[in-house]
Design a protein around this motif. Structure first.
Motif, PDB file in Angstrom:
ATOM      1  N   ALA A 163      -0.600  -3.356 -10.449  1.00 36.47           N
ATOM      2  CA  ALA A 163      -0.130  -3.078  -9.242  1.00 36.47           C
ATOM      3  C   ALA A 163      -0.625  -4.177  -8.215  1.00 36.47           C
ATOM      4  CB  ALA A 163      -0.398  -1.880  -8.535  1.00 36.47           C
ATOM      5  N   PRO A 164       0.072  -4.651  -7.184  1.00 40.07           N
ATOM      6  CA  PRO A 164      -0.636  -5.723  -6.118  1.00 40.07           C
ATOM      7  C   PRO A 164      -1.801  -4.970  -5.587  1.00 40.07           C
ATOM      8  CG  PRO A 164       1.659  -5.739  -6.122  1.00 40.07           C
ATOM      9  CD  PRO A 164       1.581  -4.578  -6.637  1.00 40.07           C
ATOM     10  N   PHE A 203      -1.018   0.167  -3.239  1.00 38.04           N
ATOM     11  CA  PHE A 203       0.268   0.343  -4.172  1.00 38.04           C
ATOM     12  C   PHE A 203      -0.253   1.371  -5.133  1.00 38.04           C
ATOM     13  CE2 PHE A 203       3.498  -2.734  -3.155  1.00 38.04           C
ATOM     14  CZ  PHE A 203       2.595  -3.610  -2.186  1.00 38.04           C
ATOM     15  N   GLY A 204       0.857   2.097  -5.788  1.00 36.86           N
ATOM     16  CA  GLY A 204       0.705   2.981  -6.863  1.00 36.86           C
ATOM     17  C   GLY A 204       0.919   1.895  -8.094  1.00 36.86           C
ATOM     18  N   SER A 205       0.704   2.569  -9.108  1.00 38.59           N
ATOM     19  CA  SER A 205       0.638   1.874 -10.596  1.00 38.59           C
ATOM     20  C   SER A 205       2.047   1.259 -10.991  1.00 38.59           C
ATOM     21  CB  SER A 205       0.154   2.431 -11.774  1.00 38.59           C
ATOM     22  OG  SER A 205      -1.112   2.935 -11.208  1.00 38.59           O
ATOM     23  N   HIS A 209      -0.199 -10.851   5.299  1.00 36.47           N
ATOM     24  CA  HIS A 209      -1.163 -10.198   4.255  1.00 36.47           C
ATOM     25  C   HIS A 209      -0.961 -10.922   2.937  1.00 36.47           C
ATOM     26  CE1 HIS A 209      -0.428  -5.638   5.690  1.00 36.47           C
ATOM     27  NE2 HIS A 209      -0.113  -6.357   6.617  1.00 36.47           N
ATOM     28  N   PHE A 225       6.129   3.360   1.509  1.00 34.74           N
ATOM     29  CA  PHE A 225       7.252   2.293   1.374  1.00 34.74           C
ATOM     30  C   PHE A 225       7.517   2.361  -0.191  1.00 34.74           C
ATOM     31  CE2 PHE A 225       5.957  -0.002   4.986  1.00 34.74           C
ATOM     32  CZ  PHE A 225       4.796   0.204   5.322  1.00 34.74           C
ATOM     33  N   TYR A 234       2.461   6.012   6.620  1.00 33.13           N
ATOM     34  CA  TYR A 234       3.493   5.043   6.121  1.00 33.13           C
ATOM     35  C   TYR A 234       3.409   5.075   4.544  1.00 33.13           C
ATOM     36  CZ  TYR A 234       3.703   3.371  10.988  1.00 33.13           C
ATOM     37  OH  TYR A 234       3.602   3.300  12.422  1.00 33.13           O
ATOM     38  N   ARG A 294      13.889 -11.534  -8.160  1.00 31.86           N
ATOM     39  CA  ARG A 294      14.015 -11.281  -6.746  1.00 31.86           C
ATOM     40  C   ARG A 294      12.596 -11.079  -6.122  1.00 31.86           C
ATOM     41  NH1 ARG A 294      19.601  -9.999  -5.434  1.00 31.86           N
ATOM     42  NH2 ARG A 294      18.789  -9.111  -3.490  1.00 31.86           N
ATOM     43  N   PHE A 330       7.730 -10.001   1.203  1.00 29.68           N
ATOM     44  CA  PHE A 330       6.750 -10.740   0.271  1.00 29.68           C
ATOM     45  C   PHE A 330       7.587 -11.951  -0.144  1.00 29.68           C
ATOM     46  CE2 PHE A 330       3.190  -8.114  -0.147  1.00 29.68           C
ATOM     47  CZ  PHE A 330       3.674  -6.731   0.041  1.00 29.68           C
ATOM     48  N   LEU A 365       6.549  -5.338   5.480  1.00 27.12           N
ATOM     49  CA  LEU A 365       6.241  -6.604   4.872  1.00 27.12           C
ATOM     50  C   LEU A 365       7.394  -7.049   4.070  1.00 27.12           C
ATOM     51  CD1 LEU A 365       2.809  -6.316   3.666  1.00 27.12           C
ATOM     52  CD2 LEU A 365       3.422  -7.077   5.866  1.00 27.12           C
ATOM     53  N   ARG A 398       5.016   6.560 -15.439  1.00 31.95           N
ATOM     54  CA  ARG A 398       4.773   5.183 -15.639  1.00 31.95           C
ATOM     55  C   ARG A 398       5.952   4.253 -16.279  1.00 31.95           C
ATOM     56  NH1 ARG A 398      -0.389   3.177 -15.508  1.00 31.95           N
ATOM     57  NH2 ARG A 398       0.711   1.238 -15.384  1.00 31.95           N
ATOM     58  N   PHE A 401       7.474   0.225  -7.120  1.00 32.04           N
ATOM     59  CA  PHE A 401       6.372   0.299  -6.577  1.00 32.04           C
ATOM     60  C   PHE A 401       6.410   1.454  -5.455  1.00 32.04           C
ATOM     61  CE2 PHE A 401       3.397  -1.784  -9.097  1.00 32.04           C
ATOM     62  CZ  PHE A 401       3.813  -2.779  -9.668  1.00 32.04           C
ATOM     63  N   GLN A 450      10.394  -4.564  -8.035  1.00 30.09           N
ATOM     64  CA  GLN A 450       9.947  -5.994  -8.344  1.00 30.09           C
ATOM     65  C   GLN A 450      10.657  -6.222  -9.595  1.00 30.09           C
ATOM     66  OE1 GLN A 450       5.896  -6.429  -9.602  1.00 30.09           O
ATOM     67  NE2 GLN A 450       5.761  -8.333  -8.291  1.00 30.09           N
ATOM     68  N   ILE A 474       0.098   3.247   3.717  1.00 28.73           N
ATOM     69  CA  ILE A 474      -0.692   2.763   4.877  1.00 28.73           C
ATOM     70  C   ILE A 474      -1.169   4.003   5.736  1.00 28.73           C
ATOM     71  CG2 ILE A 474      -0.478   0.385   4.407  1.00 28.73           C
ATOM     72  CD1 ILE A 474       1.114   0.364   6.939  1.00 28.73           C
ATOM     73  N   TYR A 494       9.043  -0.074  -2.977  1.00 33.02           N
ATOM     74  CA  TYR A 494       9.446  -1.426  -3.216  1.00 33.02           C
ATOM     75  C   TYR A 494      10.019  -1.717  -4.733  1.00 33.02           C
ATOM     76  CZ  TYR A 494       7.277  -3.828   0.527  1.00 33.02           C
ATOM     77  OH  TYR A 494       6.825  -4.186   1.961  1.00 33.02           O
ATOM     78  N   LEU A 507      11.531  -4.753  -0.496  1.00 32.60           N
ATOM     79  CA  LEU A 507      11.549  -3.478   0.345  1.00 32.60           C
ATOM     80  C   LEU A 507      12.895  -2.766   0.026  1.00 32.60           C
ATOM     81  CD1 LEU A 507       9.774  -1.456   2.042  1.00 32.60           C
ATOM     82  CD2 LEU A 507      10.616  -2.651   3.823  1.00 32.60           C
ATOM     83  N   LEU A 548       9.166  -8.904  -5.023  1.00 36.28           N
ATOM     84  CA  LEU A 548       9.053  -7.668  -4.423  1.00 36.28           C
ATOM     85  C   LEU A 548      10.032  -7.343  -3.410  1.00 36.28           C
ATOM     86  CD1 LEU A 548       5.259  -7.509  -4.339  1.00 36.28           C
ATOM     87  CD2 LEU A 548       6.792  -5.726  -5.316  1.00 36.28           C
ATOM     88  N   TYR A 567      -1.866 -10.673  -1.275  1.00 32.64           N
ATOM     89  CA  TYR A 567      -2.354  -9.674  -2.365  1.00 32.64           C
ATOM     90  C   TYR A 567      -2.372 -10.570  -3.686  1.00 32.64           C
ATOM     91  CZ  TYR A 567      -0.661  -5.910   0.680  1.00 32.64           C
ATOM     92  OH  TYR A 567      -0.725  -5.140   1.880  1.00 32.64           O
ATOM     93  N   TYR A 606      -1.796  -2.631   2.271  1.00 34.92           N
ATOM     94  CA  TYR A 606      -1.153  -1.565   1.543  1.00 34.92           C
ATOM     95  C   TYR A 606      -2.155  -1.334   0.378  1.00 34.92           C
ATOM     96  CZ  TYR A 606       3.622  -2.679   3.711  1.00 34.92           C
ATOM     97  OH  TYR A 606       4.648  -2.814   4.489  1.00 34.92           O
ATOM     98  N   TYR A 654      11.545   2.552   3.978  1.00 36.80           N
ATOM     99  CA  TYR A 654      10.043   3.034   4.403  1.00 36.80           C
ATOM    100  C   TYR A 654      10.196   4.304   5.264  1.00 36.80           C
ATOM    101  CZ  TYR A 654       9.280   0.672   8.772  1.00 36.80           C
ATOM    102  OH  TYR A 654       9.537   0.327  10.151  1.00 36.80           O
ATOM    103  N   LYS A 657       7.764 -15.098  -3.182  1.00 41.00           N
ATOM    104  CA  LYS A 657       7.818 -14.793  -4.651  1.00 41.00           C
ATOM    105  C   LYS A 657       6.583 -14.967  -5.643  1.00 41.00           C
ATOM    106  CE  LYS A 657      12.943 -15.531  -4.999  1.00 41.00           C
ATOM    107  NZ  LYS A 657      13.787 -16.103  -5.778  1.00 41.00           N
ATOM    108  N   PHE A 680      -4.459  -5.373  -2.518  1.00 42.08           N
ATOM    109  CA  PHE A 680      -4.702  -6.024  -1.224  1.00 42.08           C
ATOM    110  C   PHE A 680      -5.913  -6.945  -1.216  1.00 42.08           C
ATOM    111  CE2 PHE A 680      -4.503  -6.524   3.275  1.00 42.08           C
ATOM    112  CZ  PHE A 680      -5.697  -6.105   3.874  1.00 42.08           C
TER     113      PHE A 680
END
Lengths: 113, 112
Positions: free
Chosen positions: B41-42, A104-106, B32, A33, A31, A41, B102, B100, A9, A91, A37, A95, A35, A45, A43, B34, A102, A48, B104, B44
């Motif tokens: 986390a984001p 997302f993980g923590s 999408h 991905f 899939y 900037r 995103f 995707l 974490r 992150f 954050q 999917i 990311y 990518l 999020l 979020y 999506y 993937y 800001k 959905f």
């Protein structure tokens, strides 16, 4: 369903060290991905995978970054050597197929000092 | 290529409405939405596909105007739990709908 699981974490490391981030996607999701954050900037990518195969790694910032997905239930993102500008929250998301939201993980909060 | 979200931040009182806009310079296949709470986390909310559809989810709904390359998220009678940062994510092609980009984000604060 345990969701997308990321570890660790939190990670604090010194500049120049190797960092490995881990992700377990939801079972049956095709899939995956990665990311990054940051405040500046948002999020971004990085890369993937579809069915464990890397499809688009155009977002990987430099050769210092690499990602693998050896099987359907595990992926790693490695930074070697790490630099302070790599500090961010990373992150992983998955999917089942196109057209789905999506999960997302923590996230892993990486700090490079 | 990154979609532009507006406004950047909004402060509401509980019960008030809000609209969040998302614009792209390129033709979109899907959008999408979020929500991300601080330190989490984001999560959905909904997806809108090419065809100009509108969707609703409790008191949160969204529209997608593919001609204008825009989407809007509507928050009606906001609740404290609506606070967070809202992101739109856009996909440019059907084949790329799994990739995707995103915006800001728009930070929403709902006060009692």
């Amino acid at each position: 369903d345990a969701g997308v699981i990321q570890s660790p974490r939190h990670e604090v490391t010194e500049m120049g060290q190797e960092v490995t981030l881990r992700c377990k996607p939801i079972s049956g999701h095709d899939y995956l991905f990665w990311y990054r954050q940051t405040m500046m900037r948002g999020l971004e990518l990085l890369i993937y995978f579809n069915n464990n195969v890397p499809i688009d790694d155009s977002g990987m910032p430099e050769d210092r970054f690499s990602a693998k997905m050896p099987n359907a239930s595990f992926s790693t993102l490695k930074i070697q050597p790490s630099e302070p500008r790599d500090s961010a929250v990373y992150f992983c998301a998955s999917i089942r197929r196109q057209g789905h939201g999506y999960t997302f993980g923590s996230g892993t909060r990486l700090t490079v000092v | 290529q990154q979609p532009v979200q507006s406004p950047q931040a909004v402060i509401l009182r509980e019960g008030e409405d809000a609209v969040i806009n998302c614009s792209s310079s390129k033709a979109l296949y899907s959008v999408h939405w979020y929500r991300q709470k601080h330190g989490e986390a984001p999560v959905f909310l909904m997806i809108l596909l090419k065809g100009g559809e509108q969707k609703g989810h409790d008191k949160i709904s969204a529209s997608f105007n593919e001609k204008k390359q825009q989407s809007s998220l509507y928050l009606t009678a906001s609740q404290l739990s609506y606070s967070g940062t809202y992101f739109c994510g856009t996909a440019l092609t059907q084949g790329g709908s799994e990739k995707l980009v995103f915006g800001k984000g728009m930070k929403l604060t709902v006060n009692p």
